[in-house]
Write an enzyme that holds these catalytic residues in place. Structure first.
Site, short mmCIF file in Angstrom:
data_model
loop_
_atom_site.label_atom_id
_atom_site.label_comp_id
_atom_site.label_asym_id
_atom_site.label_seq_id
_atom_site.Cartn_x
_atom_site.Cartn_y
_atom_site.Cartn_z
N LYS A 40 -26.62 -125.41 -26.21
CA LYS A 40 -26.11 -124.58 -25.12
C LYS A 40 -27.28 -123.94 -24.39
O LYS A 40 -28.14 -123.30 -25.02
CB LYS A 40 -25.18 -123.50 -25.68
CG LYS A 40 -24.52 -122.63 -24.61
CD LYS A 40 -23.50 -121.70 -25.26
CE LYS A 40 -22.76 -120.88 -24.21
NZ LYS A 40 -21.71 -120.03 -24.83
N ASP A 137 -13.10 -112.13 -26.00
CA ASP A 137 -12.76 -113.13 -24.97
C ASP A 137 -12.04 -114.31 -25.60
O ASP A 137 -12.31 -115.47 -25.26
CB ASP A 137 -14.03 -113.58 -24.25
CG ASP A 137 -13.72 -114.33 -22.95
OD1 ASP A 137 -12.62 -114.11 -22.39
OD2 ASP A 137 -14.56 -115.12 -22.51
#
Length: 423
Positions: A40, A137
């Protein structure tokens, strides 16, 4: 960035699997340890200058937060580093389908499957909350379901630490972290977050799995946030009749406006949901036969030409020469995409699949090799010309099981080469 680039001197990029507003996620291979990874990236130059410091801190926080959670439902963190002006995080590569896509395909999940997925989410949340972490989230886009039904929770990038030591929320002024369709009422007004905040998001996810839509819908973020704050709690049984009153009541409590009115803990919710879960999708279920190493649906690289097939085989051969067997197998798995569809077991396909199985055997990935040999043998059984090869595959499959200390039905091979039950 492009396929073939090497990051940190050891991670080779293979194909992109995701992109966000501030970075990218690539599938790759750790050349040093011969294993697939997800990499990532935070592309700092793509972040507005006034938000760059916050984004970097959040990215590093994700690495620390994820690394400290030792739970099968959280991807393992392998490395953190810098590549030019970019930061990168190396994690376990997860094969599977994003829950948001699964819901979109099915429209509504069965009660048993939704409960099983929800229970596994609770298990991860319980571990996070025990480590004083709140995800903040949680949403279907951050949840993956593997081919064997195991749930993985991604993206702890906005996770908040609980306690007096963490005074900074790492938020831009006036900005609410979270996704509007799943944000808890207390988040919408900038109030303190806690485990109950994640439980509210879980309620939204459960509602969407069962109803096929989030509990609230609006044309813009402010209207959505107002609904979380003021609109009546929706009743899931108004969308489907096969949800029991007990499960509907749990959902109602999870979506309570006040945190104190929600269930006491993720463990409590997990216990309730487990009672509704299908046996076939029991939380924690792990298959003894891992799936193929092909990328998840939707992440497959484009089909290659036949000319590229020979190049991929040459690449796999070179990798195998350097004892990078798992990476070589991954290359050949992708090479299968280049073989034109036609007869199910054309000679080229059989050769590729045999090579893949043997590479897993050489790598010591005995369960994956066993699965590959057994699957090929089963298909060869349906032909009239490859019976000797089918027997060879079964012998190799039996040898793989013996390497992991298992015998039984497939571990003992008779004189004919066909497996027989151990006495």
């Amino acid at each position: 960035m492009q396929a073939g680039d090497r990051i940190g001197g050891r991670y080779e990029l293979t194909y992109p699997i995701g992109r966000g507003g501030m970075g990218q996620v690539w599938a790759g291979f750790d050349a040093r340890l011969d294993r697939p990874v997800a990499i990532k990236f935070l592309r700092q130059m793509e972040v507005p200058e006034d938000e760059r410091e916050v984004a970097v801190k959040r990215f590093r926080r994700e690495a620390r937060a994820t690394a400290r959670l030792e739970h099968p439902g959280v991807p393992a963190v392998h490395d953190l580093g810098e590549h030019g002006e970019d930061l990168y995080l190396v994690m376990q590569l997860i094969r599977g389908i994003v829950l948001a896509d699964h819901i979109a395909e099915q429209e509504q999940l069965s009660v048993g499957e939704a409960a099983a997925i929800g229970a596994q989410i609770c298990s991860v949340l319980a571990a996070a909350h025990a480590a004083s972490l709140v995800h903040r989230d949680l949403k279907p886009q951050n949840i993956m379901v593997t081919p064997v039904g195991t749930v993985k929770i991604l993206d702890f990038g906005v996770a908040a630490l609980l306690g007096p030591a963490e005074t900074s929320r790492l938020t831009a002024t006036g900005r609410t972290l979270g996704t509007p369709a799943y944000v808890a009422p207390e988040q919408t007004i900038g109030g303190p977050v806690g485990p109950a905040t994640d439980l509210y998001a879980l309620g939204c996810v459960l509602f969407e799995m069962l109803a096929g839509k989030p509990p609230y819908e609006a044309g813009n973020a402010p209207d959505m946030l107002r609904q979380h704050l003021h609109s009546p709690i929706p009743i899931v049984t108004e969308y489907r009749s096969d949800v029991s009153d007990d499960l509907a009541h749990l959902l109602f409590c999870l979506l309570a406006k006040e945190p104190a009115e929600r269930p006491a803990s993720a463990l409590e919710v997990e216990k309730i949901l487990t009672a509704f879960a299908d046996d076939s999708t029991t939380p924690g279920t792990v298959s003894a036969s891992p799936p193929s190493a092909l990328p998840a649906a939707g992440n497959l690289p484009p089909q290659r030409s036949l000319r590229e097939l020979s190049e991929l085989r040459a690449q796999a051969h070179e990798l195998a020469e350097h004892e990078r067997f798992v990476q070589a197998a991954d290359v050949l798995e992708r090479a299968l995409c280049a073989v034109p569809t036609g007869e199910p077991l054309a000679t080229e396909i059989v050769g590729l699949r045999m090579d893949i199985a043997n590479l897993y055997l050489l790598a010591g990935e005995y369960r994956r090799a066993h699965h590959a040999f057994e699957a090929l043998a089963s298909e060869l059984d349906q032909t009239a010309v490859e019976q000797d090869l089918a027997s060879q595959c079964r012998q190799q499959a039996a040898a793989c099981l013996s390497e992991v200390g298992e015998s039984g039905e497939t571990a003992t091979v008779g004189e004919s080469g066909a497996p027989r039950r151990a006495e």
